[in-house]
Design an enzyme around this catalytic site. Structure first.
Site, mmCIF file in Angstrom:
data_model
loop_
_atom_site.group_PDB
_atom_site.id
_atom_site.type_symbol
_atom_site.label_atom_id
_atom_site.label_comp_id
_atom_site.label_asym_id
_atom_site.label_seq_id
_atom_site.Cartn_x
_atom_site.Cartn_y
_atom_site.Cartn_z
ATOM 1 N N HIS A 144 0.828 -1.211 0.000
ATOM 2 C CA HIS A 144 0.000 0.000 0.000
ATOM 3 C C HIS A 144 0.863 1.262 0.000
ATOM 4 O O HIS A 144 2.036 1.229 0.372
ATOM 5 C CB HIS A 144 -0.916 0.040 1.230
ATOM 6 N N LYS A 148 -0.981 5.145 4.594
ATOM 7 C CA LYS A 148 -1.970 4.260 5.235
ATOM 8 C C LYS A 148 -1.688 4.121 6.723
ATOM 9 O O LYS A 148 -0.536 3.884 7.131
ATOM 10 C CB LYS A 148 -1.941 2.888 4.543
HETATM 11 N N1 NDP Z 1 -13.043 -0.972 2.115
HETATM 12 C C1 NDP Z 1 -12.399 -0.443 1.064
HETATM 13 O O1 NDP Z 1 -12.645 -0.802 -0.102
HETATM 14 C C2 NDP Z 1 -11.370 0.604 1.292
HETATM 15 C C3 NDP Z 1 -11.102 1.030 2.566
HETATM 16 N N2 NDP Z 1 -10.241 2.040 2.789
HETATM 17 C C4 NDP Z 1 -10.152 2.503 4.169
HETATM 18 O O2 NDP Z 1 -10.903 3.714 4.268
HETATM 19 C C5 NDP Z 1 -10.333 4.553 5.265
HETATM 20 C C6 NDP Z 1 -10.016 5.914 4.652
HETATM 21 O O3 NDP Z 1 -9.017 5.780 3.667
HETATM 22 P P1 NDP Z 1 -8.474 7.054 2.855
HETATM 23 O O4 NDP Z 1 -9.591 7.703 2.097
HETATM 24 O O5 NDP Z 1 -7.274 6.595 2.126
HETATM 25 O O6 NDP Z 1 -8.043 8.022 4.061
HETATM 26 P P2 NDP Z 1 -7.927 9.613 4.070
HETATM 27 O O7 NDP Z 1 -7.141 9.952 5.300
HETATM 28 O O8 NDP Z 1 -7.472 10.127 2.760
HETATM 29 O O9 NDP Z 1 -9.446 10.083 4.249
HETATM 30 C C7 NDP Z 1 -10.161 10.037 5.429
HETATM 31 C C8 NDP Z 1 -10.927 11.336 5.546
HETATM 32 O O10 NDP Z 1 -11.815 11.248 6.643
HETATM 33 C C9 NDP Z 1 -11.629 12.417 7.436
HETATM 34 N N3 NDP Z 1 -12.081 12.127 8.787
HETATM 35 C C10 NDP Z 1 -11.370 11.649 9.836
HETATM 36 N N4 NDP Z 1 -12.170 11.554 10.921
HETATM 37 C C11 NDP Z 1 -13.409 11.952 10.527
HETATM 38 C C12 NDP Z 1 -14.651 12.081 11.196
HETATM 39 N N5 NDP Z 1 -14.798 11.777 12.501
HETATM 40 N N6 NDP Z 1 -15.726 12.518 10.488
HETATM 41 C C13 NDP Z 1 -15.601 12.862 9.199
HETATM 42 N N7 NDP Z 1 -14.447 12.788 8.516
HETATM 43 C C14 NDP Z 1 -13.360 12.331 9.177
HETATM 44 C C15 NDP Z 1 -10.159 12.751 7.279
HETATM 45 O O11 NDP Z 1 -9.858 14.077 7.674
HETATM 46 P P3 NDP Z 1 -8.341 14.422 8.147
HETATM 47 O O12 NDP Z 1 -7.447 14.093 6.984
HETATM 48 O O13 NDP Z 1 -8.401 15.876 8.484
HETATM 49 O O14 NDP Z 1 -8.064 13.544 9.341
HETATM 50 C C16 NDP Z 1 -10.006 12.535 5.786
HETATM 51 O O15 NDP Z 1 -10.446 13.658 5.032
HETATM 52 C C17 NDP Z 1 -9.096 3.789 5.799
HETATM 53 O O16 NDP Z 1 -9.486 3.053 6.934
HETATM 54 C C18 NDP Z 1 -8.763 2.850 4.648
HETATM 55 O O17 NDP Z 1 -8.062 1.709 5.057
HETATM 56 C C19 NDP Z 1 -9.561 2.657 1.779
HETATM 57 C C20 NDP Z 1 -9.743 2.239 0.493
HETATM 58 C C21 NDP Z 1 -10.676 1.206 0.138
HETATM 59 O O1 LIG Z 2 -6.033 2.329 3.071
HETATM 60 C C1 LIG Z 2 -6.206 1.900 1.909
HETATM 61 O O2 LIG Z 2 -5.754 2.493 0.919
HETATM 62 C C2 LIG Z 2 -6.995 0.678 1.710
HETATM 63 N N1 LIG Z 2 -7.576 0.139 2.745
HETATM 64 C C3 LIG Z 2 -8.336 -1.052 2.743
HETATM 65 C C4 LIG Z 2 -7.633 -2.130 3.537
HETATM 66 O O3 LIG Z 2 -6.993 -1.814 4.554
HETATM 67 O O4 LIG Z 2 -7.746 -3.293 3.171
HETATM 68 C C5 LIG Z 2 -8.753 -1.485 1.358
HETATM 69 C C6 LIG Z 2 -7.705 -1.283 0.312
HETATM 70 O O5 LIG Z 2 -6.682 -2.200 0.533
HETATM 71 C C7 LIG Z 2 -7.172 0.145 0.341
#
Ligand code: NDP
Ligand SMILES: O=C(O)C1=N[C@H](C(=O)O)C[C@H](O)C1
EC number: 1.17.1.8
Length: 258
Positions: A144, A148
């Site tokens: 990744h 992350k």
């Molecule tokens: N299931 C799936 O298919 C996937 C899952 N993920 C997961 O999704 C999550 C987010 O990933 P990613 O988008 O890369 O992370 P990012 O850090 O880019 O985005 C998260 C966003 O949420 C904001 N945030 C944090 N706390 C809160 C809150 N209480 N309320 C509202 N917004 C909040 C953050 O703000 P700030 O930056 O200011 O903290 C940021 O803008 C991770 O756990 C990742 O592992 C990711 C990709 C795919």
């Molecule tokens: O943080 C990410 O980017 C992602 N998070 C998810 C995970 O922890 O499995 C899904 C995907 O791998 C991307």
């Protein structure tokens, strides 16, 4: 509390997004806006007010935030009668049980939590389940981006559990491993007997290799998310499905009928 029951059959589904300014949230917002059968009614990120979602009449909220934030967001959604589709990681069995408990008091309300919404990643996990009983050993390597927060990835941990369960059901012992001397971490994390290795590098998005070793052969199942739009079709499928899936659903495979 929002009354979601008044939407006509042809009205768009009213969607809100938690984490709307994040890497994945940004893509989800664009995907919802582009879908004719969905309407983006509210977006919430750090500094915004969650009550905007309820006031805007969101029927479904999508959460891509942070493992430390997601349970509070889910509590809010459930308290306000809003269905939820959750991609945020960090869901232990204990956390899943908590969400299932909250939902028990809210018949008709659905929450879908999936470790990965990319269709290929869901298929890879399913293929791994099928392969697991035929091989002596299995290991998972996930790769990744270096922003992350969690390691191993939710997907890799889930994949390892799926493999461990399939092996146990087939009566297989953990794969043999002669390692007696190792630098801490060299063999990766042990998830229910399956070793999981995490790589973090700028330039990567989300990648997983599931390796099976047997007599004179290797099987490698690999999935690559090359950009974060890969998660959007699965999230939108989840949004449409969760309205008719009361209770807790874990994994997109159930929505895909795999
Ligand atoms: N299931 C799936 O298919 C996937 C899952 N993920 C997961 O999704 C999550 C987010 O990933 P990613 O988008 O890369 O992370 P990012 O850090 O880019 O985005 C998260 C966003 O949420 C904001 N945030 C944090 N706390 C809160 C809150 N209480 N309320 C509202 N917004 C909040 C953050 O703000 P700030 O930056 O200011 O903290 C940021 O803008 C991770 O756990 C990742 O592992 C990711 C990709 C795919
Ligand atoms: O943080 C990410 O980017 C992602 N998070 C998810 C995970 O922890 O499995 C899904 C995907 O791998 C991307």
């Amino acid at each position: 509390m929002t009354d979601n029951s008044r939407r006509g059959e042809h009205d768009p589904i009213r969607v809100g997004v938690f984490g709307a300014r994040g890497r994945v949230g940004t893509q989800v917002v664009a995907g919802v806006e582009a879908a004719a059968d969905l309407e983006l009614v509210a977006t919430v990120d750090v500094g915004d007010n969650a009550s905007d979602l309820a006031e805007a009449g969101a029927e479904v909220v999508v959460d891509f935030t942070h493992p430390d934030a997601v349970l509070d967001n889910l509590r809010f959604a459930i308290d306000n009668g809003i269905h939820a589709v959750v991609g945020t990681t960090g869901f232990t069995q204990q956390r899943l049980d908590t969400v299932a408990d909250w939902l028990r008091d809210r018949p008709g309300l659905g929450v879908l939590i999936a470790p990965n919404f990319a269709l290929g990643a869901v298929l890879a996990m399913r293929f791994a389940r099928q392969a697991a009983r035929f091989y002596d050993s299995a290991e998972v390597v996930e790769l990744h981006h270096n922003r992350k927060a969690d390691a191993p990835s939710g997907t890799a941990a889930h994949t390892a559990r799926v493999i461990a369960k399939a092996r146990a059901e087939a009566g297989l012992a953990p794969g043999s491993d002669a390692t007696t001397a190792e630098l801490a971490g060299a063999r990766g994390a042990d998830v229910e007997g399956v070793h999981v290795h995490s790589v973090r590098l700028p330039g990567l998005v989300a990648h997983e290799e599931i390796l099976f070793g047997g007599q004179g052969e290797l099987l490698t199942i690999r999935h690559d998310s090359l950009d974060r739009t890969s998660f959007v079709p699965g999230v939108l499928l989840g949004v449409r499905a969760v309205l008719n899936r009361p209770g807790l659903t874990v994994g997109l495979e159930h929505v895909l009928d795999l």
